[in-house]
Motif scaffolding. Structure first.
Motif, PDB file in Angstrom:
ATOM      1  N   LYS A  48       0.840  -1.198   0.000  1.00  0.00           N
ATOM      2  CA  LYS A  48       0.000   0.000   0.000  1.00  0.00           C
ATOM      3  C   LYS A  48       0.875   1.249   0.000  1.00  0.00           C
ATOM      4  CE  LYS A  48      -4.516   0.552   2.261  1.00  0.00           C
ATOM      5  NZ  LYS A  48      -5.351  -0.441   1.632  1.00  0.00           N
ATOM      6  N   TRP A  49       2.074   1.107   0.597  1.00  0.00           N
ATOM      7  CA  TRP A  49       2.930   2.290   0.752  1.00  0.00           C
ATOM      8  C   TRP A  49       3.822   2.477  -0.476  1.00  0.00           C
ATOM      9  CZ3 TRP A  49       3.433  -2.077   3.931  1.00  0.00           C
ATOM     10  CH2 TRP A  49       4.598  -2.827   3.795  1.00  0.00           C
ATOM     11  N   PRO A  50       4.359   3.694  -0.673  1.00  0.00           N
ATOM     12  CA  PRO A  50       5.186   3.967  -1.855  1.00  0.00           C
ATOM     13  C   PRO A  50       6.495   3.188  -1.818  1.00  0.00           C
ATOM     14  CG  PRO A  50       4.555   5.996  -0.698  1.00  0.00           C
ATOM     15  CD  PRO A  50       4.176   4.864   0.179  1.00  0.00           C
ATOM     16  N   SER A  51       7.060   2.998  -2.991  1.00  0.00           N
ATOM     17  CA  SER A  51       8.337   2.287  -3.101  1.00  0.00           C
ATOM     18  C   SER A  51       9.412   3.052  -2.318  1.00  0.00           C
ATOM     19  CB  SER A  51       8.740   2.190  -4.569  1.00  0.00           C
ATOM     20  OG  SER A  51       9.914   1.421  -4.686  1.00  0.00           O
ATOM     21  N   THR A  52      10.192   2.317  -1.531  1.00  0.00           N
ATOM     22  CA  THR A  52      11.216   2.941  -0.690  1.00  0.00           C
ATOM     23  C   THR A  52      12.570   2.870  -1.404  1.00  0.00           C
ATOM     24  OG1 THR A  52      11.287   0.797   0.418  1.00  0.00           O
ATOM     25  CG2 THR A  52      10.140   2.543   1.555  1.00  0.00           C
ATOM     26  N   PRO A  53      13.450   3.859  -1.187  1.00  0.00           N
ATOM     27  CA  PRO A  53      14.745   3.847  -1.897  1.00  0.00           C
ATOM     28  C   PRO A  53      15.582   2.618  -1.535  1.00  0.00           C
ATOM     29  CG  PRO A  53      14.311   6.010  -0.917  1.00  0.00           C
ATOM     30  CD  PRO A  53      13.267   5.078  -0.384  1.00  0.00           C
ATOM     31  N   LEU A  54      16.180   2.008  -2.551  1.00  0.00           N
ATOM     32  CA  LEU A  54      16.993   0.799  -2.328  1.00  0.00           C
ATOM     33  C   LEU A  54      18.190   1.092  -1.425  1.00  0.00           C
ATOM     34  CD1 LEU A  54      17.005  -0.768  -5.915  1.00  0.00           C
ATOM     35  CD2 LEU A  54      15.687  -1.523  -3.937  1.00  0.00           C
ATOM     36  N   LEU A  55      18.707   2.319  -1.497  1.00  0.00           N
ATOM     37  CA  LEU A  55      19.865   2.686  -0.666  1.00  0.00           C
ATOM     38  C   LEU A  55      19.512   2.555   0.819  1.00  0.00           C
ATOM     39  CD1 LEU A  55      22.778   3.909  -0.631  1.00  0.00           C
ATOM     40  CD2 LEU A  55      21.682   6.143  -0.371  1.00  0.00           C
ATOM     41  N   LEU A  56      18.315   2.997   1.175  1.00  0.00           N
ATOM     42  CA  LEU A  56      17.897   2.932   2.584  1.00  0.00           C
ATOM     43  C   LEU A  56      17.654   1.482   2.994  1.00  0.00           C
ATOM     44  CD1 LEU A  56      15.448   5.980   2.855  1.00  0.00           C
ATOM     45  CD2 LEU A  56      17.925   5.929   2.901  1.00  0.00           C
ATOM     46  N   GLU A  57      17.080   0.688   2.070  1.00  0.00           N
ATOM     47  CA  GLU A  57      16.863  -0.735   2.381  1.00  0.00           C
ATOM     48  C   GLU A  57      18.207  -1.435   2.604  1.00  0.00           C
ATOM     49  OE1 GLU A  57      14.166  -2.812  -0.263  1.00  0.00           O
ATOM     50  OE2 GLU A  57      12.972  -1.006  -0.561  1.00  0.00           O
ATOM     51  N   GLU A1094      -2.990  -6.219  -3.382  1.00  0.00           N
ATOM     52  CA  GLU A1094      -2.241  -5.266  -2.558  1.00  0.00           C
ATOM     53  C   GLU A1094      -2.134  -5.827  -1.151  1.00  0.00           C
ATOM     54  OE1 GLU A1094      -2.499  -0.773  -3.417  1.00  0.00           O
ATOM     55  OE2 GLU A1094      -3.790  -1.098  -1.682  1.00  0.00           O
ATOM     56  N   LEU A1095      -0.967  -5.621  -0.546  1.00  0.00           N
ATOM     57  CA  LEU A1095      -0.795  -5.973   0.870  1.00  0.00           C
ATOM     58  C   LEU A1095      -1.480  -4.868   1.658  1.00  0.00           C
ATOM     59  CD1 LEU A1095       0.498  -7.566   3.208  1.00  0.00           C
ATOM     60  CD2 LEU A1095       2.529  -6.176   2.917  1.00  0.00           C
ATOM     61  N   GLU A1096      -2.667  -5.189   2.158  1.00  0.00           N
ATOM     62  CA  GLU A1096      -3.447  -4.147   2.811  1.00  0.00           C
ATOM     63  C   GLU A1096      -2.926  -3.857   4.216  1.00  0.00           C
ATOM     64  OE1 GLU A1096      -8.103  -3.025   3.532  1.00  0.00           O
ATOM     65  OE2 GLU A1096      -7.534  -5.114   3.335  1.00  0.00           O
TER      66      GLU A1096
END
Length: 1548
Positions: A48-57, A1094-1096
């Motif tokens: 549900k949430w926006p894609s997060t930056p790969l650098l932070l992951e 979607e993962l709700e």
């Protein structure tokens, strides 16, 4: 055939022949239109949430490795905006390049896998949610928070720091990133930086914070915050998708045409091999690009001829399992897993060709021989499966891919650690299999002490004279659970207490109950009271009680004294404390002739055991009072509750009896032995129990490194990282031992302290005394000076060091023992030359030159090591045993010779001896071997405690196993799988093993475990497991829109239903598709059916108990939210296991008791698994990963509410409670009285549907209710299976007709037997969760089946008198006689079980939820279901059979017959009275539902047309408003608002 095609590259002549063959084959293909490729179904799952930056992951991956690596990674990537070309791929490559400097090749592969799984996206998003609750200051893309004040202006930082002490420090979470300052100051203000690593803004603020932290001015914490989140979503993997073939006995497909449009026909790539009937089309297209069209036609023809779904005869199915195994084993080992994946995942279309496979006798015999072994050692039956990674059992039903990833990572850490200690690969797996996890503490202290006042003695007291005294009596048979009464002190209970403490009386009352009931238990009491010299018992109640006990014990006997002190404690009021008058009162009453002050006063002669009692308590170290010992073993704190203590003690007596029986049988315990001596001579008895040593939370040094650094080069030492510093200290360590003989010593102690201070010397002296008693121990020293070292302040430390450097081991030991003595230190302080204390044989001149040398690098290095690695303050003491850090020890804390003995015995028992035996096999010299034992122990023991590894020695893998050998000389994972290739497990296991093979070096063996004589098709579904070993990118270098499940070349005749098989803690919903995913008929589809899910929510599960009763508090409600919005989600506690569940997205959430009765009656007593400190009132729960989160909460009734019940019949939940929070959404807020009115006046109707046809029926059912019911109606729908189309339309319909509705959701609990078929899951939801699906405010709920038509006002049913039953159902009609042959309840099991009662239909029922909850009907139904559902032949109509089966325990009120008429069972004459008509299936005619509806219900078509008009109107309005075309479905219906002040939908 495949191999023939592969070899087509050989020779020019071969190619010529191939041309001819292909052309001939293509010519043979019937003329087919060159239209679209064959049909496909695809499935994606996003967050549900926006894609997060790969650098932070990636940074979060490194944070889990260790903090230093995280900060090194941050340092390297502060601002990378100019270092890549702004594409996803270049950013990804830069991340891997930077990470590779910090990670080994195996770890780097695991990082790629973690990024492919997007495993840390939830962690990054949890920080984003925490930032949003701050909230960020306007106009800031990064900001900092100083004790609640926020800014992004660097110039304001100092001003905020100056006033920080006026505001409270922020709450820090376990996952927070705290910067390790070079100059730590624990009292400094906390500054939290919210920023996105890799940006210029971050770099600027990070440098500022880092500098301030290193100056000791702040504590710097970093949290991720992305100011401009991506417009894309995160594509998830690690789940399965099933395309099951539906039973079409009853047609359940909607005839409404799906509108064209919406999604483009995706061109789906096939895998590189693309094998069809032995032709490798991937290779053929590469070799013959000019034949592309012809090859496509050939492929299409072969696919269509393969997809023959004609049913197999029973004799053809019998050997399918063995035949599939034979087909897999015939493939080259490198392709075998791909073949297994293809055959198992596409089994329905492969089965016919598999039946032609011949199974040779060697394969069959070896499989059958292995099965005997599997059954005997692993408990596996034929057809079962199992997976082992390095001997660890992976249960794929319970463990999802994220927990498998954690296991891989831990295993890699240990194996690489062992490898870096220069241990060869073959030995690594031997060492790994050692089970060195610390066992639960079962240590005991010696109870042979005069400080214990024994109340009774079974061996001498007259009251036991009639009992037999022969130990052989233990072997006499008795009934199970009977406690043998033998005149021996086998069972001894010692209660150590301070009589003035509140609960002392309760403990003694339990002991008295044992005594008076003649339980064979010797009872002793130790009084811990004031031990000062001149204490007066007339002023100190504890001393008074002890002296009174001694007096009565001397005058009468110990039993009378025991009775007297219980009488004294019984006089204490509840919640009060013992006073002197309570003691005096009992004495004056029982002994009126005695002067009380002479017994209790300061000069009392009855002072025995006062000082001894306290000394015994302190010497044994058993922990805070009160303490209860059973045969010397302390009870745990929670076992001291009186009821619990009684149960636990009886259990201990029964368990220990078995131990004594064995000892008697083996002759270890005979009639002449003193039993107590025998017990006290067991290896688990130690002089002292130190809770610090026995604690299960343990911290270890990382010793898994090999380098050539030493501590005598301080400038170099100070720049090493944590691990290298530890290795340098180990490299430089000199040891003392008992004897100077070259043996391997499995126990290494490092004593840390300031040896120029008394406390440090005392610790060292106790360690030396212990070392001199044991040849298993070697002792090293680390000096932690209290001040910056100078020659004057480090005399003893330098003396010890000089002796170790220059003298023989024995002389050094004797000299250091002298140095550790206090008188020596005092003499040196007074000016005596240290050389005066030299021992015989020492080389004094050599010693003096080393001692007087100017170089003190070793002192500086030790000080830096204590500060940076051990995290000790100056002068603090600690003990390190085989790498385990025990400390820092508090000032004045005792850690003596007995503690070193306990430490040694624990190490020898759990790890030392076993590791030593394995290290001996390496054949290295003794000093290095002892070092290796220490380092390996630290490495193995630091691993999270898990299941024991399983030793397996599979011998027969010649014919029946797929074997892949590892690359030589690298560490490898030993993976063993046992699988039947035609099971759901094989469908999951094959793709998992393929990914593991790509990820890491494996030694893989897959054993076939086939079932013989199958009588049914073993797999009736197609399956895809979505998992990739690394991310994939598109042609434009952006992240691909995947991973996705692809079902290509599907047969077009069957009717399919799509199911998702996700990790336990995921709640997913279908969000976009115009097709009916419950009824996919590919003949009617253009090309691709794309299903988007979607993962709700992530699931937060918990168990809740009332500490007073030990029972779950049924009906207790919890809420989950934030400080600003406390009630976002809520739930009710079940009686089964005290289970509750809540839904949330990643972030930090506050869990509270709901306002109203829950909060009025209960308070939270304790909690486990949360992120709050133990004493917090509000529980903070952080959801920051995709794994399951399970918490435990204990609650307690408030003192003034002890007699109140949550579920009393008088419960009114409208007092600022649940109902008000609901109605606020419906009416814009209302007063309590109006709430009650509305609550009474709403008819609550529950229904569920899956698939477009049943949703069409559902809309018509709703319309029929609304047309006939005058009272306001609220519909409750189970959201789990509704289509996006329905969820999008329902708000519009609600507004049009003026009804309320709510979508409810519940995840099937993991502990309740799972159903696998979608229809049965839906049936389960109809009956199993009625008590927790709806808020307590809903008193009555009516269930109406989707395919029903209502012809009356349902208010009549709601108000129907159930006469005390929790629910009412309509019995099946008996009037249509021609159906008698189908009435299964008239004979056999049902006839006898019902005993004359009616069998009821589950299409319509009314539930009195208050009564239902009060009698725990839900818990009873779930309990019965759990028992019956294990049998696949039981509960064939789950929703109906279960309540009918439970009719004797949960009574059913039979509703009048006219409430439900269905043509199948009721005759035509009764139809005119029908209040509802149900479209039951007819087993005789199998008539499709749609035909039956039009024929049976006259008004049905009219309702259908009316709903279609509304839908058409909705579509037009939506298109006019610029809505997405094609009815794709909205992603979130819970935000739709309609008319001002009226929102008919609030989602729980």
């Amino acid at each position: 055939m495949a191999t023939a095609v592969v070899s087509l590259e050989a020779g020019v002549g071969g190619i010529g022949r191939m041309w001819k063959l292909l052309l001939a084959l293509v010519a043979l293909v019937p003329c087919v239109s060159a239209g679209a490729d064959s049909k496909a179904v695809t499935t994606t799952l996003t967050t549900k949430w926006p894609s997060t930056p790969l650098l932070l992951e990636a940074s979060e991956f490194l944070a889990e490795e260790n903090h230093d690596k995280f900060w090194d990674f941050v340092e390297a990537n502060q601002d990378i905006e100019d270092e890549h070309d702004n594409t996803d791929l270049s950013c990804y490559e830069l991340i891997l390049k930077r990470a590779s400097a910090l990670l080994s090749p195996v770890q780097l592969n695991l990082l790629k896998f973690a990024l492919s799984l997007r495993a840390y996206s939830s962690t990054v998003h949890s920080f984003q949610q925490i930032a949003s609750t701050e909230p960020p200051p306007a106009g800031c893309s990064a900001f900092f928070n100083v004790h609640g004040e926020k800014s992004c202006d660097e110039d304001r930082l100092q001003a905020l720091l100056d006033t920080a002490s006026d505001r409270s420090k922020p709450y820090l979470f376990k996952g927070d990133h705290k910067f390790h300052s070079t100059n730590p100051n624990p009292d400094a203000p906390v500054v939290i930086l919210y920023a996105e690593m890799g940006t210029a803004q971050f770099s600027r603020l990070h440098q500022l914070m880092q500098n301030k932290a290193n100056e000791g001015k702040i504590i710097y914490v970093l949290r991720h915050y992305v100011a401009k989140p991506s417009s894309n979503k995160v594509y998830l993997s690690g789940y399965g998708v099933e395309l099951a073939i539906k039973n079409q006995e009853y047609k359940a497909k909607d005839d409404t045409q799906v509108q064209a449009g919406g999604e483009a026909n995706a061109t789906l790539e096939r895998d590189g091999i693309d094998e069809v009937q032995g032709f490798l089309f991937g290779k053929l297209k590469t070799l013959y690009p000019e034949l592309k069209e012809q090859l496509r036609e050939l492929r299409k023809h072969l696919v269509e001829s393969t997809n023959d779904m004609a049913p197999l005869k029973v004799w053809q199915m019998q050997d399918l399992s063995f035949q599939t195994a034979a087909r897999i084993l015939a493939a080259p080992p490198v392709d075998a897993l791909a073949v297994m994946k293809d055959l198992s995942q596409n089994f329905p279309t492969k089965a016919r060709s598999i039946t032609k496979t011949v199974v040779n006798s060697e394969i069959r015999k070896e499989i059958e021989d292995n099965q005997k072994f599997f059954k005997g050692t692993l408990g596996l039956q034929p057809g079962d499966s199992a997976l082992f990674i390095n001997g660890l059992h992976i249960d794929l039903d319970v463990q999802d891919i994220f927990s498998v990833f954690d296991i891989l990572r831990n295993e890699a850490r240990v194996m690489e650690g062992l490898r870096s200690l220069l241990i060869d690969t073959p030995f690594i797996h031997d060492i790994l299999k050692l089970n060195v996890q610390p066992a639960d503490s079962d240590y005991a202290v010696d109870i042979r002490n005069s400080a214990i006042n024994w109340i009774n003695n079974l061996e001498v007291d007259r009251r036991y004279a009639g009992w037999p005294s022969n130990v052989q009596e233990l072997l006499r048979p008795t009934f199970p659970g009977v406690i043998r009464q033998i005149r021996k002190n086998f069972h001894n209970m010692v209660i150590i207490l301070d009589p003035s403490q509140e609960n002392s009386g309760e403990l003694l009352s339990v002991a008295e109950m044992f005594y008076s009931n003649n339980i064979p238990l010797r009872i002793g009491v130790v009084f811990v009271v004031n031990d000062e010299e001149d204490v007066d018992g007339m002023e100190d109640a504890g001393v008074a009680l002890l002296r009174a006990y001694n007096y009565i014990s001397d005058e009468v006997d110990s039993q009378a004294a025991f009775d007297a002190i219980i009488s004294m404690l019984n006089r204490v009021p509840p919640g009060g404390h013992l006073k002197v008058e309570h003691v005096v009162g009992v004495l004056e009453k029982s002994y009126p002739y005695v002067e009380v002050s002479s017994i209790l006063g300061a000069d009392s002669p009855y002072d025995k055991n006062r000082k001894e009692g306290k000394a015994y308590f302190e010497q044994t170290g058993v922990g805070p009072l009160p303490v209860v010992l059973y045969n010397g073993m302390p009870y745990q704190r929670e076992q001291l509750d009186p009821d619990e203590m009684e149960t636990v003690t009886m259990q201990k007596i029964l368990e220990t009896t078995t131990f004594f029986q064995r000892a008697v049988y083996l002759g270890e315990l005979g009639g002449s032995h003193e039993v107590v001596d025998f017990i006290m001579n067991q290896p688990n008895v130690v002089p002292r129990i130190n809770s610090r040593i026995l604690s299960t939370t343990r911290q270890y040094l990382d010793l898994s490194n090999t380098n050539n650094h030493f501590i005598d080069d301080y400038p170099r030492f100070v720049f090493l990282d944590t691990r290298e510093k530890t290795t340098a200290v180990a490299n430089s360590m000199n040891y003392m031992t008992k004897k100077d003989d070259g043996i391997i010593r499995p126990v290494t102690f490092w004593v840390v302290g300031d040896f120029d201070q008394p406390s440090g010397r005392q610790l060292l002296y106790d360690a030396i005394r212990h070392m001199k008693t044991s040849n298993n121990v070697r002792l090293g020293m680390i000096n932690n000076p209290s001040q910056n070292p100078t020659n004057e302040s480090s005399v003893v430390a330098r003396g010890i060091w000089a002796a170790m450097q220059t003298q023989s081991a024995n002389n050094a030991k004797n000299f250091i023992t002298k140095m550790a003595k206090e008188e020596t230190a005092k003499a040196i302080e007074a000016g005596t030359d240290i050389a005066e204390f030299a021992v015989g044989g020492m080389d004094v001149s050599l010693f003096k030159s080393a001692f007087g040398g100017p170089k003190v690098d070793f002192l500086l290095s030790h000080a830096a090591y204590c500060r940076d690695v051990l995290k000790l303050q100056k002068g603090q003491r600690a003990v390190i045993s085989n790498g385990r850090i025990i400390g820092p020890l508090e000032e004045g804390e005792v850690f003596n010779q007995d503690d070193f003995l306990l430490l040694e015995s624990i190490i020898l028992k759990t790890s030392g001896e076993r590791i030593k035996t394995n290290i001996q096999k390496l054949g290295v010299e003794e000093d290095r071997a002892s070092d290796l034992v220490m380092k390996v122990d630290a490495l193995l023991s630091s691993q999270p405690k898990g299941e024991a590894r399983i030793e397996y020695g599979f011998a027969d893998d010649r014919y029946s196993a797929v074997k892949l050998r590892p690359k030589e000389a690298e560490v490898y994972f030993d993976i063993v799988a046992v699988v039947d290739p035609v099971t759901r497990d094989a469908q999951k296991l094959a793709p998992l093993l393929l990914v593991l093979k790509q990820l890491v070096n494996v030694n893989l063996r897959v054993f076939m475990n086939c079932q013989a004589r199958l009588s049914d098709m073993p797999l009736k579904s197609f399956y895809r497991y979505v998992l990739e070993s690394q991310l994939s990118f598109g042609a434009d270098n952006s992240l691909s829109q995947g991973p996705l499940a692809k079902f290509l070349d599907m047969p077009q005749t069957p009717l399919f239903t799509l199911n998702l098989n996700t990790p336990e803690s995921w709640m997913v919903e279908s969000v976009r598709t115009r097709y009916d995913l419950d009824n996919i008929y590919l003949e009617e589809v253009d090309s691709v059916v794309p299903a988007e899910y979607e993962l709700e929510y992530l699931l937060l599960e918990g168990h809740c108990f009332d500490v007073s009763t030990g029972q779950p508090p049924r009906g207790l409600q919890f809420t989950l939210g934030t400080d600003a919005n406390p009630v976002i989600k809520d739930t009710i506690v079940m009686a089964n296991l005290g289970y509750f569940q809540l839904k949330a997205n990643p972030g930090a959430w506050v869990l509270k008791l709901r306002k109203g009765r829950s909060e009025d009656i209960y308070k939270i007593y304790s909690h486990d698994g949360t992120d709050s400190p133990a004493d917090a009132d509000d529980l903070i729960v952080v959801l920051n990963n995709f794994k399951s989160k399970i918490i435990k909460v204990k609650v307690q009734k408030k003192p003034d509410k002890m007699n109140e019940e949550l579920l009393s019949d008088g419960t009114q939940e409208n007092d600022s409670g649940f109902w008000e929070s609901l109605t606020r959404g419906f009416t814009g807020g209302s007063k309590t009285e109006e709430t009650k009115q509305e609550k009474d006046d709403v008819i609550n109707i529950f229904s569920l549907a899956s698939g477009h046809l049943y949703e069409r029926f559902l809309r018509i059912m709703m319309l029929s209710v609304l047309k006939n019911t005058k009272t306001p109606v609220k519909f409750w729908f189970l959201k789990n299976y509704l289509s996006p189309t329905f969820k999008e339309f329902i708000p519009y319909m609600a507004e049009e007709y003026g009804f309320q509705y709510e979508l409810i959701q519940y995840k099937w609990p993991r502990w309740l037997h799972q159903q696998t078929e979608k229809q049965r899951i839906i049936w389960g939801y109809k009956i199993l969760f009625l008590d927790v699906l709806f808020p307590l405010a809903v008193d009555k709920i009516l269930f109406v089946d989707a395919d029903q038509i209502v012809r009356t006002d349902l208010k009549e049913l709601r108000d129907f008198d159930l006469e005390g039953a929790p629910y009412g159902y309509t019995p099946f009609c008996d009037s249509r006689r021609e159906m008698d042959g189908y009435r299964f309840w008239k004979s056999g099991y049902w006839a006898s079980h019902l005993a004359g009662r009616k069998y009821h239909i589950s299409a319509l029922y009314v539930v009195d939820l208050k009564k239902f909850r009060k009698i725990a009907a839900g818990d009873r139904l779930r309990g019965q279901y759990q028992g019956l559902s294990q049998d696949p032949n039981s509960l064939s109509n789950l929703d109906q059979d279960l309540p009918n089966n439970m009719i004797h325990q949960v009574p059913i009120k039979s509703l009048p017959q006219e409430w439900l008429w269905c043509e199948t069972w009721c005759d035509d004459s009764t139809k005119k009275k029908a209040k509802t008509i149900d479209l039951c299936n007819n087993p005789q005619t199998k008539e499709p539902k749609l035909h039956a509806a039009v024929r049976i219900v006259s008004e049905w078509s009219e309702y259908d047309q009316e709903v279609k008009r509304i839908q058409s109107q909705f579509q037009k309005e939506k298109e006019a408003a610029g809505g997405a075309g094609g009815g794709a479905g909205s992603t979130d219906t819970s935000t739709n608002t309609h008319t001002a002040g009226f929102d008919p939908h609030i989602e729980l």
